[in-house]
Structure formats: C-alpha cells, structure tokens
Design an enzyme around this catalytic site. Structure first.
Site, PDB file in Angstrom:
ATOM      1  N   GLN A   1      -8.914  -6.655 -10.619  1.00 47.01           N
ATOM      2  CA  GLN A   1      -9.501  -5.428 -10.061  1.00 47.01           C
ATOM      3  C   GLN A   1      -9.001  -4.207 -10.822  1.00 47.01           C
ATOM      4  OE1 GLN A   1      -9.967  -4.574  -5.716  1.00 47.01           O
ATOM      5  NE2 GLN A   1      -8.068  -3.471  -5.978  1.00 47.01           N
TER       6      GLN A   1
ATOM      7  N   HIS B   1       0.839  -1.199   0.000  1.00 47.20           N
ATOM      8  CA  HIS B   1       0.000   0.000   0.000  1.00 47.20           C
ATOM      9  C   HIS B   1       0.881   1.258   0.000  1.00 47.20           C
ATOM     10  CE1 HIS B   1      -2.755  -2.868   2.271  1.00 47.20           C
ATOM     11  NE2 HIS B   1      -3.497  -2.516   1.250  1.00 47.20           N
TER      12      HIS B   1
HETATM   13  P1  AMP Z   1      -6.539  -3.516  -0.428  1.00 48.54           P
HETATM   14  O1  AMP Z   1      -6.352  -2.726   0.820  1.00 48.54           O
HETATM   15  O2  AMP Z   1      -6.150  -4.944  -0.303  1.00 48.54           O
HETATM   16  O3  AMP Z   1      -7.897  -3.304  -1.031  1.00 48.54           O
HETATM   17  O4  AMP Z   1      -5.503  -2.919  -1.483  1.00 48.54           O
HETATM   18  C1  AMP Z   1      -5.496  -1.559  -1.787  1.00 48.54           C
HETATM   19  C2  AMP Z   1      -4.589  -1.331  -2.966  1.00 48.54           C
HETATM   20  O5  AMP Z   1      -3.270  -1.752  -2.647  1.00 48.54           O
HETATM   21  C3  AMP Z   1      -5.021  -2.106  -4.220  1.00 48.54           C
HETATM   22  O6  AMP Z   1      -4.843  -1.288  -5.362  1.00 48.54           O
HETATM   23  C4  AMP Z   1      -4.071  -3.274  -4.194  1.00 48.54           C
HETATM   24  O7  AMP Z   1      -3.858  -3.847  -5.468  1.00 48.54           O
HETATM   25  C5  AMP Z   1      -2.804  -2.618  -3.663  1.00 48.54           C
HETATM   26  N1  AMP Z   1      -1.904  -3.635  -3.122  1.00 48.54           N
HETATM   27  C6  AMP Z   1      -2.225  -4.616  -2.232  1.00 48.54           C
HETATM   28  N2  AMP Z   1      -1.166  -5.418  -2.005  1.00 48.54           N
HETATM   29  C7  AMP Z   1      -0.151  -4.934  -2.776  1.00 48.54           C
HETATM   30  C8  AMP Z   1       1.197  -5.333  -2.994  1.00 48.54           C
HETATM   31  N3  AMP Z   1       1.729  -6.391  -2.383  1.00 48.54           N
HETATM   32  N4  AMP Z   1       1.944  -4.604  -3.849  1.00 48.54           N
HETATM   33  C9  AMP Z   1       1.428  -3.517  -4.480  1.00 48.54           C
HETATM   34  N5  AMP Z   1       0.161  -3.093  -4.325  1.00 48.54           N
HETATM   35  C10 AMP Z   1      -0.631  -3.790  -3.481  1.00 48.54           C
END
Ligand code: AMP
Length: 282
Positions: A155, A37
């Site tokens: 997504q 994030h």
């Molecule tokens: P989430 O909180 O899981 O909904 O993720 C929020 C954002 O962070 C989304 O755009 C995810 O794709 C991105 N994200 C989650 N995990 C990672 C990661 N390991 N590397 C890069 N971006 C991530």
C-alpha cells in the site's frame, strides 16, 4: 482536538492553519485505532505543526462485502486515543462527503504492475479503491507530509508511486511497524483472533526474523523462502503468500543485489483472519 465531518468545514480550518505558515501532517486510517496508528500521529506531530487523522472505512477498497461489514468500528474509543496522542484534527466523513455525486470513479492511475502481486492477487480491485480514497483525501487535506505504515508495505509503495505520477505536492513518510510484545504486528483485525489463533500469530514475525538471520548466514533467496514457508506451514496457518521482493518494483527477486533493498512480505490466514507482515532483509 477539532473534529470535522464535512469537507468544507475541514478545509476552512486547514486554510487558516496554512495561511499562518503551519505545516500539516496527515495520517489516513480506517479507525479501530491502536498504537501503530498512534505512532503515525506522533511522527506527524514531531515533523509538522498540525496533525490530521482521518477515520474512514472506505467501501471501494473492500472486494469482500462481509469483510467491510465485519470491519471493527470503535469511534468513541478512537477519539479518546487521538486526544491522548495529541492529534490536532480528526476528519470523520460520511461516504457521501468523500464520494460526492460528481466523483470521477473512472479516473485511474497506472500502477505499473505494483498492484498485481501479493495482496493484489488475493484482493482484486483493492488497490484501485485504496488509491482512489488516498488521492481524494490528499485533495481534501492538502498536507505537506503523508504518514503511512510499513505494515502495509505494498500500500505504501503504491501510494508513493501514485504521488510521483500524479505529481502531488506531498512528501510520503514510511513509519516503522509497531508490534505487540510477542512480535505480532498490531492490526485492527487482531481483535478478531480467538485465543488459539492469537497464541499462534506471533510465529509470523518469527518466520520473518528467521529469514533475516538466514540472510546474514549468506543463504540464497530460494533457500530463505523455502525455510520461511516451511516455518509457516503448520496447523492453524494458511499461507496466502510469502514473497521476497524488490523494495521499489515489488517484483519477486531471485538473488540479492548490492545497492537494492529486498523486503520479505507475507500474508497468513490464521483463525479466519488475514494477517499481513513484512520485514526488510537487506
Ligand atoms: P488502517 O487503519 O489499517 O488502514 O491503517 C492506517 C495506517 O496505519 C496505514 O498507513 C497502516 O500501514 C498504518 N498501520 C497499521 N498498523 C500499523 C502498525 N502495526 N504499525 C505502524 N503502522 C501501522
């Protein structure tokens, strides 16, 4: 860092930011933040003048109520991490702020099948809810750039499509996957892995790397898929899917084509936790 819980307060602040000609970069999240994030915030800070992060565990994208209840919530720690990452604005709304009484739940964007395969097949209604919340958050924040992770590739693709068909004035940026040192893709859900599952989980990325190596050896799509599935079929893993899809349509491909990028996407259940990962093959 400014923290807003109310849409009206956030919008008043961003209005003044925009009126001074500053560019706003936005990273929506569901909290339980990690370096993945924070990489989105770093990118937003680099490309824009102001970074906005939202933390909102969106109930409409959870088809499984127990998954929603179990979703980790670590707001104090998240605020600390965002401060250290140099985030300018945190939007921390309640459900009623995001979905006011007059919210049009019936508005639907035609996703042209992008939501049918892979995660869509295992989580009915998930992408409809995800599109609903991202559209609503974009309407609230009105950023110039939206930063989303490649980690959730389907997504990202669906949001890219939604922005195009709704003609929203925002540029979507796909951020690379941030991994633990052993290759496991960072995820808020990783904290739910027990020691055995955590030790096994890096095998998912190894299978994706194996697929990338087989592409270089000139193997066919079917051969690569079979090899990856047999690498992932082991005690402790339950493979929901392993698909090699076209980058734009997300349709499984039967052969690699010049000028088109293929992505291997997989979700494996490990110790009761669904772990998503993907890698570009071409
Ligand atoms: P989430 O909180 O899981 O909904 O993720 C929020 C954002 O962070 C989304 O755009 C995810 O794709 C991105 N994200 C989650 N995990 C990672 C990661 N390991 N590397 C890069 N971006 C991530």
């Amino acid at each position: 860092m400014f923290i807003f819980k109310k849409v009206s307060d956030l919008q008043r602040h961003l209005q003044s930011v925009r009126s001074s000609g500053k560019r706003v970069g936005f990273a929506p999240t569901m909290g339980a933040l990690h370096d993945g994030h924070l990489s989105l915030i770093a990118q937003a800070n680099q490309a824009c003048d102001i970074s906005v992060c939202s933390i909102f565990v969106n109930p409409t994208q959870f088809n499984d109520k127990s998954d929603l209840d179990k979703y980790p919530r670590t707001t104090e720690k998240d605020i600390d991490l965002l401060l250290k990452a140099g985030c300018h604005v945190l939007f921390l709304p309640d459900v009623e702020e995001v979905y006011p009484p007059d919210f049009d739940y019936d508005f639907e964007v035609s996703l042209e099948g992008l939501d049918q395969g892979m995660e869509g097949a295992f989580r009915p209604g998930h992408f409809k809810g995800m599109v609903q919340v991202v559209r609503r958050l974009l309407q609230i924040v009105e950023p110039q750039q939206l930063f989303m992770g490649q980690k959730d590739f389907q997504q990202y693709s669906i949001c890219k499509h939604m922005i195009k068909v709704c003609q929203l004035p925002v540029q979507i940026v796909c951020s690379p996957i941030i991994r633990e040192v052993d290759g496991l893709a960072m995820s808020s859900r990783n904290v739910r892995l027990d020691a055995d599952a955590r030790a096994l989980a890096p095998e998912i990325y190894k299978a994706l790397q194996g697929a990338q190596a087989l592409v270089k050896e000139g193997k066919s799509v079917a051969e690569i898929k079979n090899a990856a599935l047999s690498a992932l079929t082991r005690p402790g893993f339950d493979v929901d899917y392993f698909e090699i899809v076209d980058e734009d349509t997300l349709v499984p491909i039967s052969k690699f084509e010049e000028g088109k990028r293929a992505v291997a996407c997989t979700t494996v259940r490990c110790g009761g936790v669904r772990l998503l990962d993907n890698a570009f093959l071409t």
